[in-house]
Motif scaffolding. Structure first.
Motif, PDB file in Angstrom:
ATOM      1  N   MET B 198      67.537  99.367  60.869  1.00 33.68           N
ATOM      2  CA  MET B 198      68.027  98.726  62.079  1.00 33.68           C
ATOM      3  C   MET B 198      68.622  99.730  63.044  1.00 33.68           C
ATOM      4  O   MET B 198      68.465  99.612  64.256  1.00 33.68           O
ATOM      5  CB  MET B 198      69.022  97.642  61.717  1.00 33.68           C
ATOM      6  N   ALA B 199      69.300 100.737  62.505  1.00 33.12           N
ATOM      7  CA  ALA B 199      69.951 101.708  63.372  1.00 33.12           C
ATOM      8  C   ALA B 199      68.941 102.602  64.091  1.00 33.12           C
ATOM      9  O   ALA B 199      69.188 103.032  65.211  1.00 33.12           O
ATOM     10  CB  ALA B 199      70.903 102.566  62.540  1.00 33.12           C
ATOM     11  N   LEU B 200      67.820 102.876  63.443  1.00 36.74           N
ATOM     12  CA  LEU B 200      66.898 103.888  63.969  1.00 36.74           C
ATOM     13  C   LEU B 200      65.769 103.331  64.819  1.00 36.74           C
ATOM     14  O   LEU B 200      65.270 104.001  65.707  1.00 36.74           O
ATOM     15  CB  LEU B 200      66.220 104.606  62.790  1.00 36.74           C
ATOM     16  N   SER B 201      65.344 102.103  64.494  1.00 35.96           N
ATOM     17  CA  SER B 201      64.004 101.714  64.936  1.00 35.96           C
ATOM     18  C   SER B 201      63.987 101.022  66.275  1.00 35.96           C
ATOM     19  O   SER B 201      64.948 100.362  66.670  1.00 35.96           O
ATOM     20  CB  SER B 201      63.388 100.752  63.925  1.00 35.96           C
ATOM     21  N   ASP B 202      62.848 101.144  66.938  1.00 38.81           N
ATOM     22  CA  ASP B 202      62.560 100.275  68.069  1.00 38.81           C
ATOM     23  C   ASP B 202      62.073  98.928  67.551  1.00 38.81           C
ATOM     24  O   ASP B 202      62.439  97.898  68.062  1.00 38.81           O
ATOM     25  CB  ASP B 202      61.485 100.917  68.950  1.00 38.81           C
ATOM     26  N   ARG B 203      61.219  98.998  66.543  1.00 38.39           N
ATOM     27  CA  ARG B 203      60.784  97.759  65.905  1.00 38.39           C
ATOM     28  C   ARG B 203      60.721  97.958  64.395  1.00 38.39           C
ATOM     29  O   ARG B 203      60.498  99.068  63.913  1.00 38.39           O
ATOM     30  CB  ARG B 203      59.402  97.339  66.431  1.00 38.39           C
ATOM     31  N   VAL B 204      60.914  96.867  63.679  1.00 36.64           N
ATOM     32  CA  VAL B 204      60.917  96.911  62.218  1.00 36.64           C
ATOM     33  C   VAL B 204      59.837  95.971  61.698  1.00 36.64           C
ATOM     34  O   VAL B 204      59.697  94.851  62.185  1.00 36.64           O
ATOM     35  CB  VAL B 204      62.283  96.437  61.652  1.00 36.64           C
ATOM     36  N   ALA B 205      59.044  96.472  60.734  1.00 34.80           N
ATOM     37  CA  ALA B 205      58.091  95.609  60.047  1.00 34.80           C
ATOM     38  C   ALA B 205      58.638  95.344  58.657  1.00 34.80           C
ATOM     39  O   ALA B 205      58.750  96.265  57.847  1.00 34.80           O
ATOM     40  CB  ALA B 205      56.724  96.279  59.959  1.00 34.80           C
ATOM     41  N   VAL B 206      58.999  94.109  58.381  1.00 35.82           N
ATOM     42  CA  VAL B 206      59.497  93.777  57.050  1.00 35.82           C
ATOM     43  C   VAL B 206      58.298  93.396  56.199  1.00 35.82           C
ATOM     44  O   VAL B 206      57.487  92.562  56.588  1.00 35.82           O
ATOM     45  CB  VAL B 206      60.508  92.614  57.087  1.00 35.82           C
ATOM     46  N   MET B 207      58.164  94.071  55.037  1.00 34.33           N
ATOM     47  CA  MET B 207      56.980  93.858  54.206  1.00 34.33           C
ATOM     48  C   MET B 207      57.332  93.145  52.914  1.00 34.33           C
ATOM     49  O   MET B 207      58.419  93.305  52.367  1.00 34.33           O
ATOM     50  CB  MET B 207      56.300  95.198  53.903  1.00 34.33           C
ATOM     51  N   LYS B 208      56.367  92.351  52.439  1.00 41.14           N
ATOM     52  CA  LYS B 208      56.534  91.617  51.186  1.00 41.14           C
ATOM     53  C   LYS B 208      55.160  91.456  50.553  1.00 41.14           C
ATOM     54  O   LYS B 208      54.236  90.985  51.210  1.00 41.14           O
ATOM     55  CB  LYS B 208      57.137  90.241  51.479  1.00 41.14           C
ATOM     56  N   GLY B 209      55.029  91.902  49.319  1.00 40.66           N
ATOM     57  CA  GLY B 209      53.779  91.715  48.577  1.00 40.66           C
ATOM     58  C   GLY B 209      52.545  92.206  49.317  1.00 40.66           C
ATOM     59  O   GLY B 209      51.506  91.549  49.298  1.00 40.66           O
ATOM     60  N   GLY B 210      52.640  93.370  49.984  1.00 48.41           N
ATOM     61  CA  GLY B 210      51.458  93.929  50.636  1.00 48.41           C
ATOM     62  C   GLY B 210      51.146  93.332  51.989  1.00 48.41           C
ATOM     63  O   GLY B 210      50.062  93.552  52.533  1.00 48.41           O
ATOM     64  N   ARG B 211      52.088  92.563  52.541  1.00 50.48           N
ATOM     65  CA  ARG B 211      51.866  91.992  53.873  1.00 50.48           C
ATOM     66  C   ARG B 211      53.080  92.250  54.745  1.00 50.48           C
ATOM     67  O   ARG B 211      54.173  92.440  54.242  1.00 50.48           O
ATOM     68  CB  ARG B 211      51.700  90.476  53.787  1.00 50.48           C
ATOM     69  N   VAL B 212      52.870  92.204  56.069  1.00 51.01           N
ATOM     70  CA  VAL B 212      53.991  92.275  56.992  1.00 51.01           C
ATOM     71  C   VAL B 212      54.422  90.847  57.260  1.00 51.01           C
ATOM     72  O   VAL B 212      53.646  90.055  57.781  1.00 51.01           O
ATOM     73  CB  VAL B 212      53.575  92.973  58.296  1.00 51.01           C
ATOM     74  N   VAL B 213      55.657  90.505  56.863  1.00 54.23           N
ATOM     75  CA  VAL B 213      56.079  89.119  57.079  1.00 54.23           C
ATOM     76  C   VAL B 213      56.759  88.929  58.430  1.00 54.23           C
ATOM     77  O   VAL B 213      56.787  87.835  58.959  1.00 54.23           O
ATOM     78  CB  VAL B 213      56.992  88.587  55.954  1.00 54.23           C
ATOM     79  N   GLN B 214      57.323  89.984  58.941  1.00 55.68           N
ATOM     80  CA  GLN B 214      57.871  89.886  60.295  1.00 55.68           C
ATOM     81  C   GLN B 214      57.859  91.259  60.943  1.00 55.68           C
ATOM     82  O   GLN B 214      58.196  92.254  60.310  1.00 55.68           O
ATOM     83  CB  GLN B 214      59.304  89.315  60.280  1.00 55.68           C
ATOM     84  N   PHE B 215      57.461  91.293  62.197  1.00 56.14           N
ATOM     85  CA  PHE B 215      57.383  92.563  62.905  1.00 56.14           C
ATOM     86  C   PHE B 215      58.053  92.350  64.251  1.00 56.14           C
ATOM     87  O   PHE B 215      57.501  91.675  65.118  1.00 56.14           O
ATOM     88  CB  PHE B 215      55.906  92.958  63.058  1.00 56.14           C
ATOM     89  N   ALA B 216      59.266  92.844  64.404  1.00 57.78           N
ATOM     90  CA  ALA B 216      60.021  92.559  65.629  1.00 57.78           C
ATOM     91  C   ALA B 216      61.124  93.597  65.792  1.00 57.78           C
ATOM     92  O   ALA B 216      61.265  94.509  64.978  1.00 57.78           O
ATOM     93  CB  ALA B 216      60.613  91.168  65.555  1.00 57.78           C
ATOM     94  N   THR B 217      61.922  93.431  66.838  1.00 61.05           N
ATOM     95  CA  THR B 217      63.042  94.350  67.063  1.00 61.05           C
ATOM     96  C   THR B 217      64.097  94.113  65.987  1.00 61.05           C
ATOM     97  O   THR B 217      64.155  93.043  65.395  1.00 61.05           O
ATOM     98  CB  THR B 217      63.693  94.080  68.433  1.00 61.05           C
ATOM     99  N   PRO B 218      64.962  95.107  65.740  1.00 59.05           N
ATOM    100  CA  PRO B 218      66.000  94.934  64.723  1.00 59.05           C
ATOM    101  C   PRO B 218      66.859  93.697  64.973  1.00 59.05           C
ATOM    102  O   PRO B 218      67.182  92.954  64.057  1.00 59.05           O
ATOM    103  CB  PRO B 218      66.823  96.216  64.849  1.00 59.05           C
ATOM    104  N   ARG B 219      67.195  93.464  66.253  1.00 55.81           N
ATOM    105  CA  ARG B 219      68.048  92.323  66.589  1.00 55.81           C
ATOM    106  C   ARG B 219      67.370  91.011  66.193  1.00 55.81           C
ATOM    107  O   ARG B 219      67.964  90.137  65.578  1.00 55.81           O
ATOM    108  CB  ARG B 219      68.329  92.344  68.098  1.00 55.81           C
ATOM    109  N   GLU B 220      66.103  90.917  66.519  1.00 52.50           N
ATOM    110  CA  GLU B 220      65.382  89.683  66.235  1.00 52.50           C
ATOM    111  C   GLU B 220      65.229  89.466  64.734  1.00 52.50           C
ATOM    112  O   GLU B 220      65.387  88.382  64.210  1.00 52.50           O
ATOM    113  CB  GLU B 220      64.025  89.723  66.917  1.00 52.50           C
TER     114      GLU B 220
END
Lengths: 261, 351, 281
Positions: B198-220
């Motif tokens: 969260m501190a570093l990124s412009d956007r974060v992709a949260v991954m689970k079981g080989g998939r991206v479950v959410q790809f958005a800004t840290p705030r979102e």
């Protein structure tokens, strides 16, 4: 281009492996011949040369001596090497490394030089050309092999286990018997196997230290190869190959080959 | 100027699917984190981008060109490894110059660029040291300089801070961000540490079981997680089962929790009456003179705040961040105020 | 902890008594006076060293032994590196099989392995018959009792000693280093040359020293396969000890051989120490 290079390197590797294994195949093949001549490929298959080998007085006596010496070597070497390996474990890293090299010296220095030194020294002690003298030579040379295997097995034992055992009230010996021994038993077996095989095949030491009138199997085989040349020799040699093969399989089953070296 | 588009990336190891259709984008100069627990596929994704692994399917486009078939040495990507992967037989200078040497750059130019790169990571003066004579933080800075000196089209970082202690981690983290911003390099950053992401990124992709479950800004990601898995992975969260009773506006729902009725923001994909979860971050709850009655189970004084575990009348447990100035003890009867604007209603998806 | 250290005593005693002292005895023996009818006589002398170092017969044999050791070591290295590399890159079941192929010769006596070469390469052996049938030669090759065969058989005997340390060194190289190298733009060969090879060097150094020391003093193989034509140092030493019963002179020759071997090893180690120090991760 890459496919070409890959197949080229596969062929190269195949040749090197063939180079390593062919002589062994040759020995086994020659011992199985049904013919009268030591020729390859064998003329028909039979085990008759093994029969002749066991029928020969010279070989039988040599085999008996070799087995006796190798057996004693295993007993002595495994005991001493296990104790030494336990000591090695208690040393600091630096000291342990030095101790390890010292223990491996008989393996790292040429057998011939050790044999010569022992020849003089045993004579000095009055043990020249005696069975105990020969036995001592075998123990010295076979020792590092057993030491290596047992140290490797001990390294797999987490020191915390011993601390746990001690904290539960077990004495040092009890901890060894109940915790360490069961875990390194396979390593000791491997070490014993190495020691047996090394002793069974030892040549130079035996040549210089053999008791008067006694011959070990490799010595008898050498004489036979220099003077006669029939498949009995191959049968004798095949015995050594079979020992080694069983050894490799057994070691792989017991501890995994990789860990033993 | 590098833009990355990843679509439908799959990778299979024997019977297990390590990547199951990963889709990601990075705009020019953006730092994108891949966040998730071990085994979620984040490192596998990064290794596919670097070219150390060949994906079984999907495409990786860099500025429109599919690079899947390109070997790593032709990609011009700088990679920073978790355990630094510095060449132990080469000095700091030789390590950093390595990429320039294999590119047959003139020695004078090499000198100049290595000096620049080392100045950037503040290691000037250590040129002739061997890696083993450096501290962990210094080693990681050499690794960063080595990756940057080739002026890569893309910077790939695989848990670069994992082997550093907490103090150094902070220092190197800011250095990485600063350097990445200065050079304007597009970067992918693999981590399992949500604070870091969260501190570093412009956007974060949260991954689970080989998939991206959410790809958005840290705030979102933090405030509007797509599912409970994301909410829990990004921080403390109270999850209450809830049913959206009425849709008030786009993304605004009325929900009933026990006897309390709230108007909360939520995902647009929800349906009225479907099962959902209401997320209340601890900081969205506070102790108040009036409100929902509760009993204190445990209280821990943390200095700047106070963490309280409370139980509602129906037994539901909640964790909240209370003001440190209130004296709270287990057993106390209290009232809770809910900051409904910072609650979030999301679909109930099995984690 | 103290009692733990005592456990090492039997081993230390064994090696001190029957390994270190014998080497001391060997050096002492080399200064003893000769005697007729007995292995050695009373008194001390430097005569044996004068004789050993003053006779081209012995110096020639020493030179040949060292040269042959060098050739064997070099050939072993050439065969072993690809083997070790291959071994370090295979996994699982196959790894065990290939590993077994490399180490099982270690467990088979030198004599037996040499004997295998005799069988393969005799005048009417399979190698000659195959070459004749293929039309590559017109007459059977007589390779038995030639220096070439001795070298071949020694390479065969010592290859595992070279493969093992190199394979260990290769295994200790983190795969991330190769990846780092390729990500920085180096191709396969460049990565091998700049990263893998230098980092495998400690293993190479250990293997080279071991094989050289062992092959210079190898006795059985030359005795069995070399015939009378090639006089090598170990054979001469054994002949003095067993045949002529001249222990002090045999001891002196053995010491000369050992010192010469160690000198070569020392020079090699000094020359390559810089590289080895650096790459010792």
């Amino acid at each position: 281009m890459t496919a070409f290079l890959r197949s080229l390197s596969a062929i190269g590797l195949g040749l090197i492996y063939a180079f390593l294994l062919l002589p062994l195949v040759a020995v086994v093949g020659a011992s199985l011949t049904a013919g009268e001549m030591m020729r390859l490929p064998p003329q028909g298959l039979s085990l008759k040369w093994f029969g002749r080998f066991l029928g020969s007085e010279t070989f039988r006596e040599a085999l008996a001596l070799s087995l006796q010496v190798a057996g004693t070597t295993v007993l002595v070497v495994v005991t001493v090497a296990t104790l030494a390996a336990l000591c090695h474990r208690a040393l600091t890293r630096r000291l342990g490394a030095a101790f390890r090299v010292a223990m491996l010296l008989p393996l790292l220095l040429p057998e011939l030089l050790t044999a010569i030194g022992l020849l003089f020294f045993l004579n000095h002690l009055g043990l020249g050309k005696t069975l105990p003298g020969l036995q001592i030579g075998h123990v010295v040379i076979a020792f590092p092999f057993a030491f290596l295997a047992i140290v490797a097995a001990l390294e797999q034992v987490d020191p915390a286990l011993e601390e746990a055992s001690a904290s539960l009230g077990a004495s040092g010996f009890e901890t060894f018997r109940r915790v360490v021994l069961p875990l390194v038993k396979s390593g000791m077996l491997t070490g014993g196997l190495f020691a047996f095989i090394v002793s069974f095949d030892m040549f130079t030491i035996s040549l210089l230290l053999k008791p008067i009138g006694g011959n070990t199997l490799p010595l008898a085989l050498f004489d036979f190869l220099t003077y006669d040349f029939d498949p009995t020799a191959a049968a004798a040699a095949t015995l050594s190959v079979i020992f080694a093969f069983c050894g490799v399989v057994l070691i792989e089953r017991l501890v995994g080959l990789r860990r033993a070296f | 100027m590098t833009q990355v588009d990843i679509a439908g990336l799959t990778k299979r190891y024997g019977g297990t699917l390590a990547l199951d259709g990963v889709a990601l984008q990075a705009r020019d100069g953006e730092l994108v984190s891949l966040l998730g627990p071990s085994g979620c596929g984040k490192t596998t994704t990064l290794r596919c981008i670097a070219g150390f692994l060949t994906p079984d399917g999907g495409e990786i486009r860099v500025d429109g060109q599919d690079i899947v078939a390109l070997p790593p040495q032709k990609r011009d990507f700088g990679v920073v490894f978790q355990n630094y992967a510095l060449f132990p037989h080469l000095t700091v200078f030789q390590n950093v110059a390595y990429g320039l040497q294999v590119r047959r750059i003139a020695p004078a130019e090499q000198q100049k660029r290595v000096a620049e790169a080392l100045a950037l990571v503040r290691l000037t003066g250590l040129e002739s040291r061997l890696p083993r004579a450096l501290s962990g933080g210094q080693q990681q800075r050499v690794a960063l300089a080595r990756a940057l000196v080739i002026r890569p089209r893309l910077l790939l970082l695989d848990e670069p801070l994992a082997n550093l202690d907490a103090r150094l981690r902070d220092e190197v983290r800011w250095l990485i961000r600063e350097v990445q911003q200065q050079a304007g390099i597009t970067a992918f950053y693999v981590t399992h540490d949500q604070a870091e992401a969260m501190a570093l990124s412009d956007r974060v992709a949260v991954m689970k079981g080989g998939r991206v479950v959410q790809f958005a800004t840290p705030r979102e990601i933090y405030q509007r997680p797509a599912e409970a898995y994301v909410a829990r992975f990004t921080g403390e969260a109270n999850m209450l089962p809830a049913r959206p009773a009425q849709r008030l506006a786009e993304g605004l729902w009325r929900v009933a929790i026990g006897e309390t009725v709230l108007e909360v923001p939520g995902a647009t994909t929800l349906a009225e009456g479907a099962s959902a979860l209401l997320m209340l971050r601890p900081e969205a709850l506070s102790l108040a003179p009036t409100g929902v009655p509760a009993r204190v189970l445990a209280a821990a004084f943390l200095g700047a705040s106070q963490q309280c575990d409370v139980a509602l009348a129906d037994g539901t447990r909640l964790r909240l961040q209370a003001s440190p100035h209130l004296a709270v003890a287990p057993g106390d009867a209290v009232h809770l105020a809910v900051d409904a604007a910072h609650a979030w209603l999301m679909p109930d998806i099995a984690p | 902890m103290k009692t733990r250290l005592l456990l090492g005593l039997p081993a230390v005693a064994l090696l001190l008594l029957f390994f270190v002292l014998p080497y001391v005895e060997m050096v002492a023996m080399s200064f003893r006076a000769p005697a007729s009818g007995l292995p050695f006589g009373e008194g001390h002398t430097l005569l044996h060293y004068q004789r050993a170092l003053g006779d081209t017969l012995y110096l020639g044999a020493l030179g040949r032994s060292l040269l042959m050791g060098g050739v064997v070591t070099l050939l072993c290295l050439l065969l072993s590196f690809p083997l070790a590399l291959h071994l370090s890159r295979t996994q699982g079941r196959w790894h065990v099989v290939f590993f077994a192929c490399i180490v099982s010769p270690l467990l088979i006596g030198v004599l037996v392995r040499n004997f295998g070469w005799m069988l393969l390469l005799t005048v009417d052996g399979p190698a000659n018959r195959w070459l004749l049938a293929a039309g590559l030669i017109e007459r059977p090759l007589r390779v038995l009792f030639t220096p070439g065969l001795v070298v071949l058989a020694l390479v065969h005997v010592f290859t595992p000693f070279m493969v093992l340390p190199i394979a260990t060194a290769l295994r200790n190289i983190s795969p991330a280093l190769r990846e780092a190298s390729t990500s920085l733009g180096a191709g396969r060969f460049e990565t091998f040359w700049r990263v893998t090879l230098p980092l495998a060097f400690p293993g190479v150094q250990a293997g080279v020293v071991l094989v050289f020391v062992l092959s210079v003093a190898a006795y059985v193989t030359p005795a069995l396969l070399g015939g009378q034509g090639v006089a090598l140092m170990p054979a001469i030493v054994v002949r003095e000890l067993i045949g002529s019963f001249a222990w002090p002179f045999g001891a002196a020759l053995a010491v000369v051989m050992a010192v010469a071997t160690l000198s070569v090893v020392a020079v090699f180690t000094l020359l390559t120490q810089g590289l080895a120090e650096r790459t010792r991760a």
